[in-house]
Scaffold this active site. Structure first.
Site, PDB file in Angstrom:
ATOM      1  N   ARG A  52      -0.739  10.407 -17.358  1.00 24.80           N
ATOM      2  CA  ARG A  52      -1.921   9.571 -17.608  1.00 24.80           C
ATOM      3  C   ARG A  52      -1.717   8.587 -18.764  1.00 24.80           C
ATOM      4  O   ARG A  52      -2.534   7.695 -18.973  1.00 24.80           O
ATOM      5  CB  ARG A  52      -3.175  10.428 -17.839  1.00 24.80           C
ATOM      6  CG  ARG A  52      -4.457   9.594 -17.874  1.00 24.80           C
ATOM      7  CD  ARG A  52      -5.720  10.423 -17.919  1.00 24.80           C
ATOM      8  NE  ARG A  52      -5.663  11.491 -18.873  1.00 24.80           N
ATOM      9  CZ  ARG A  52      -5.764  11.327 -20.194  1.00 24.80           C
ATOM     10  NH1 ARG A  52      -5.946  10.136 -20.716  1.00 24.80           N
ATOM     11  NH2 ARG A  52      -5.687  12.389 -20.997  1.00 24.80           N
ATOM     12  N   TYR A 106     -12.704  -9.672  -1.757  1.00 20.13           N
ATOM     13  CA  TYR A 106     -12.462  -8.429  -1.029  1.00 20.13           C
ATOM     14  C   TYR A 106     -13.694  -7.516  -1.235  1.00 20.13           C
ATOM     15  O   TYR A 106     -14.224  -7.426  -2.348  1.00 20.13           O
ATOM     16  CB  TYR A 106     -11.191  -7.768  -1.586  1.00 20.13           C
ATOM     17  CG  TYR A 106     -10.992  -6.360  -1.121  1.00 20.13           C
ATOM     18  CD1 TYR A 106     -10.565  -6.091   0.176  1.00 20.13           C
ATOM     19  CD2 TYR A 106     -11.233  -5.287  -1.966  1.00 20.13           C
ATOM     20  CE1 TYR A 106     -10.403  -4.794   0.612  1.00 20.13           C
ATOM     21  CE2 TYR A 106     -11.058  -3.978  -1.536  1.00 20.13           C
ATOM     22  CZ  TYR A 106     -10.641  -3.734  -0.250  1.00 20.13           C
ATOM     23  OH  TYR A 106     -10.481  -2.460   0.183  1.00 20.13           O
TER      24      TYR A 106
HETATM   25  C1  LIG Z   1      -7.195  -3.350  -0.104  1.00 23.10           C
HETATM   26  C2  LIG Z   1      -7.481  -4.416  -1.091  1.00 23.10           C
HETATM   27  C3  LIG Z   1      -7.936  -4.109  -2.396  1.00 23.10           C
HETATM   28  C4  LIG Z   1      -8.237  -2.686  -2.835  1.00 23.10           C
HETATM   29  O1  LIG Z   1      -7.089  -1.918  -2.867  1.00 23.10           O
HETATM   30  P1  LIG Z   1      -7.062  -0.324  -2.716  1.00 23.10           P
HETATM   31  O2  LIG Z   1      -5.625  -0.016  -2.828  1.00 23.10           O
HETATM   32  O3  LIG Z   1      -7.671   0.004  -1.396  1.00 23.10           O
HETATM   33  O4  LIG Z   1      -7.879   0.219  -3.840  1.00 23.10           O
HETATM   34  C5  LIG Z   1      -8.145  -5.149  -3.270  1.00 23.10           C
HETATM   35  N1  LIG Z   1      -7.925  -6.433  -2.920  1.00 23.10           N
HETATM   36  C6  LIG Z   1      -7.511  -6.779  -1.678  1.00 23.10           C
HETATM   37  C7  LIG Z   1      -7.295  -8.217  -1.345  1.00 23.10           C
HETATM   38  C8  LIG Z   1      -7.268  -5.787  -0.731  1.00 23.10           C
HETATM   39  O5  LIG Z   1      -6.860  -6.130   0.505  1.00 23.10           O
END
Ligand SMILES: *Cc1c(COP(=O)(O)O)cnc(C)c1O
Length: 384
Positions: A52, A106
């Site tokens: 961590r 996103y």
């Molecule tokens: C999937 C995604 C995220 C989030 O990522 P995780 O690994 O699911 O937490 C953020 N930004 C974009 C553009 C994504 O496609």
């Protein structure tokens, strides 16, 4: 090679940068360091190693490789893209601050910003174009945040313009570079301060690890690390090793995905059942000139609209090689319907305003043979 030679090309950095040299055996792969307890005081490194604290060798290997690829000086890996994004934002925003976010964020980032950041008295606004970022800036603005290409319409932000605005007003500029990858786009070279990634997508590339990353200056990474130790979104050594292994073929995969997506985009554009294709590599794309200026390749993501939305279900049923699934960036081609998935919680009016029609399909193009992909869409569109 542990300290990457900055002059090497991306494909070489993918394979070699950051590797932990295994002096004991001469093995060419980084060993996995699974311990969560290390001798203290540590005779080898003089610091207290603990997962961590983000200082296990496997975490550093991936951070070094990604920093080299993104042309940044330092990096940090996280247990998910959202852990990386939320930690960067918490590390730099405090009550009373204001931040401007790109409007078509996103979904997970949008929810984090609107459900969590605002609870801490952080003011937020949304902008669609580089000019809107200028207009949204206030005396208490601290940070500008963009995604380019965006999800799911593949709009392109003029990154140099946003970076210039940030520089002029002393604001931290952050970009989610998940869709482009460092193979197609290096925002730090265009003036951005911070790059974040969902490593779950292209960086790992095999749809089997959830992870995230941040690349920036040593100063920013020091601040993000302080915050990350408190928030605790650490990535374990085995997952780091899987991510390192995936990254070795990033350049190869993305090159193939760029090519396949371009081919599929041109096929779909010429198909009578298709009303519109959103792919920044097409000369007809409204932001094509900006994309051509700031990207080396146009990416593996595209979306398209069927003339008759009632045919969506039939198309999904008819595909044999392409899989209907969420997520993206893996070696396999995936397709999803944003109106039924990422944007299902919006009202029909909100979806319309966001440009998400019921006939819109998003494709994450994989590394299969392009001819098989085109053939699969051709037969599925025929029967839909
Ligand atoms: C999937 C995604 C995220 C989030 O990522 P995780 O690994 O699911 O937490 C953020 N930004 C974009 C553009 C994504 O496609």
């Amino acid at each position: 090679m542990s300290e990457p030679n900055r002059k090497l090309k991306p494909a070489t950095l993918c394979v070699h940068a950051g590797t932990h040299l295994d002096a004991g055996t001469g093995g060419v792969c980084s060993p996995i360091f699974p311990s969560s307890a290390y001798a203290y005081p540590n005779p080898a490194v003089g610091e207290n190693i603990y997962p961590r604290y983000f200082n296990v060798p496997n975490q550093r290997v991936v951070a070094r490789k990604l920093a080299a690829l993104e042309k940044g000086e330092a990096g940090l890996v996280f247990a998910s893209g959202m852990a990386a994004i939320s930690t960067v934002l918490f590390a730099h925003l405090k009550p009373g601050d204001h931040a401007v976010f790109q409007a078509d964020l996103y979904g997970g980032t949008y929810h984090f910003v609107t459900a969590e950041l605002v609870r801490f008295g952080i003011e937020i606004s949304f902008a669609r174009k580089a000019e809107d970022f200028v207009a949204s800036t206030r005396p208490n603005t601290r940070l500008l945040y963009v995604e380019s290409p965006s999800n799911p319409l593949l709009s392109i932000m003029d990154l140099a313009a946003v970076a210039k605005l940030g520089r002029a007003h002393g604001l931290l500029t952050v970009i989610d570079n998940t869709f482009a990858t460092p193979i197609n786009q290096n925002p730090i070279e265009l003036g951005f301060d911070v790059v974040v990634h969902s490593g779950t997508k292209y960086l790992n590339g095999h749809s089997d690890v959830n992870c995230g990353a941040v690349v920036s200056s040593p100063l920013v990474i020091r601040r993000v690390t302080e915050c990350a130790v408190n928030h605790g979104g650490t990535l374990d050594a085995h997952a780091c090793y899987q991510l390192e292994r995936g990254l070795k073929t990033l350049a190869l995969r993305v090159k193939q995905q760029n090519e396949n997506a371009g081919r599929l985009a041109r096929f779909l554009q010429a198909h009578p059942a298709v009303a519109r294709v959103n792919y920044p590599g097409l000369p007809e794309h409204p932001d094509h000139a900006v994309a051509a200026r700031q990207m080396r390749g146009f990416g593996g993501m595209l979306s398209f609209e069927l003339r008759e939305p009632v045919r969506v279900a039939g198309l999904l049923r008819g595909l044999r090689v392409v899989t209907p699934a969420l997520s993206l960036g893996g070696v396999e081609t995936l397709i999803c319907v944003p109106a039924q998935t990422s944007h299902v919680k919006l009202s029909p009016e909100e979806r319309q305003r966001a440009g998400i029609s019921d006939g819109l399909l998003r494709v994450s193009v994989g590394v299969e043979d392009a001819e098989d992909l085109v053939e699969d869409f051709a037969q599925a569109l025929e029967t839909a």
